[in-house]
Design an enzyme around this catalytic site. Structure first.
Site, PDB file in Angstrom:
ATOM      1  N   GLU A  81     102.036 101.295  33.709  1.00  0.00           N
ATOM      2  CA  GLU A  81     103.113 102.197  34.102  1.00  0.00           C
ATOM      3  C   GLU A  81     104.303 102.171  33.146  1.00  0.00           C
ATOM      4  O   GLU A  81     105.197 103.020  33.247  1.00  0.00           O
ATOM      5  CB  GLU A  81     103.576 101.852  35.526  1.00  0.00           C
ATOM      6  N   GLU A 112      86.509  84.534  36.911  1.00  0.00           N
ATOM      7  CA  GLU A 112      87.776  83.838  37.119  1.00  0.00           C
ATOM      8  C   GLU A 112      87.618  82.318  37.032  1.00  0.00           C
ATOM      9  O   GLU A 112      88.619  81.597  36.972  1.00  0.00           O
ATOM     10  CB  GLU A 112      88.384  84.217  38.463  1.00  0.00           C
TER      11      GLU A 112
END
Length: 272
Positions: A81, A112
C-alpha cells in the site's frame, strides 16, 4: 521461566455454535474493542522504532517485514500500500512471507519452520545496516521470523518484533519489542482475529508516521499518491483546486501534466 502463549489460551466464550448470529457479532465486536487499548500501550516502542527508521530511510534504508501465515500476509499488505498511497517506489517497504508469494493464497507446508529461510530471503534483497527488519508473529515463536531477526541483528541491522505474547522469542531477538497483548482470541488460537487486527494497526502506524516524516504528506493530504485510476485523479484534482484556487479543469490539467499533487503545486508556485 516458562514462556506462556496467551494467544493459545481458551476463549472467554463457549458453545459458539449455539449462539445466534447477533450474539456472535456482538461478542466478536466486544473482543475487538480491546485491540486499540492494547496497541495504545505499545506506542512508546512504536515511537522508538519510527524514530530509528526515519534517519536510516533518509539515507536510502528500507523497511522489511518478515512473517508467516496471517502475519506475513499483513506485512506484505502494508508494504504493497505504500507506493499507491505515498508515491514511494516499491523497493522502500518490502514484505517477505515464509514460502514466498505462493503463500499469500496457499499454505506452504513447513515454510515457517525453517530457521534459516528468513535471512535467506532478506539476503536475496541485499539487506544491510541502513535497513530495518520487523518480524511479525502473533505467537512470537515462528522459526522463520526468529532466525531472520537473529541473523539480521548479528549483522548490525536494526530489528523490531511485533507479537501478542510478552517476552516471546522474537522479542528477545529484536532490539525493539512491540508487544500488543490482546488476550485470548474469540475462537481459541485464531490469531488472524484480534492479533491480526492489532498487527495491521501497528503496521499502519509505523509506515504512515514514517512516510509523513519523509515528506510524503502535506497538511493532511496524500500529495504524492499514484494517479492509478479515475477516483485518484479526481481526488488529486480537488486537492489542487483547494490548495491553489484554480478551476477544476485547469487543476486536472496541471495534475496530469506533472504526475502528482505535490509536483503540480510546486510547479505552479514556481512560476510555470
Amino acid at each position: 521461566m516458562t514462556f506462556v502463549k496467551i494467544t493459545e489460551q481458551p476463549s472467554l466464550y463457549n458453545d459458539l455454535e449455539n449462539k445466534s448470529v447477533h450474539e456472535l457479532l456482538i461478542d466478536i465486536n466486544n473482543e475487538d474493542k480491546k485491540v486499540a487499548d492494547a496497541v495504545e500501550k505499545a506506542i512508546p516502542a512504536i515511537e522508538k522504532l519510527v524514530s530509528e527508521i526515519v534517519p536510516r530511510m533518509k539515507k536510502g534504508g528500507r523497511i522489511f517485514y518478515i512473517g508467516a501465515g496471517t502475519s506475513g500476509r499483513l506485512g506484505v499488505l502494508d508494504a504493497s500500500e505504500i507506493p499507491p498511497t505515498f508515491g514511494m517506489p516499491p523497493t522502500y517497504v518490502i514484505g517477505l512471507i515464509a514460502g514466498g508469494d505462493h503463500a499469500l493464497r496457499n499454505p506452504v507446508e513447513g515454510a515457517e519452520d525453517d530457521m534459516a529461510a528468513g535471512w535467506r530471503d532478506l539476503e536475496a534483497h541485499g539487506a544491510n545496516e541502513l535497513d530495518t527488519v520487523i518480524g511479525i508473529a502473533a505467537s512470537g515463536t515462528t522459526p522463520y521470523v526468529v532466525g531472520g531477526l537473529r541473523e539480521a541483528r548479528r549483522r548490525g541491522i536494526l530489528t523490531a518484533a511485533i507479537s501478542s505474547n510478552p517476552d516471546s522469542p522474537i522479542a528477545q531477538e529484536a532490539e525493539i519489542a512491540i508487544e500488543m497483548i490482546v488476550g485470548p482470541e474469540f475462537i481459541t488460537g485464531s490469531s488472524r482475529m484480534k492479533s491480526g487486527t492489532g498487527q495491521k494497526m501497528i503496521c499502519n502506524m509505523i509506515t504512515t508516521a514514517t512516510m509523513i516524516k519523509m515528506g510524503r504528506v502535506k497538511g493532511n493530504k496524500m500529495v504524492n499518491m499514484q494517479l492509478s485510476n479515475a477516483k485518484l485523479v479526481d481526488r488529486g484534482t480537488r486537492m489542487i483546486v483547494e490548495e491553489l484556487g484554480l478551476d477544476y479543469e485547469e487543476a486536472k490539467r496541471l495534475l496530469l501534466l506533472h504526475g502528482s499533487v505535490k509536483k503540480a503545486v510546486d510547479a505552479y508556485r514556481g512560476g510555470e
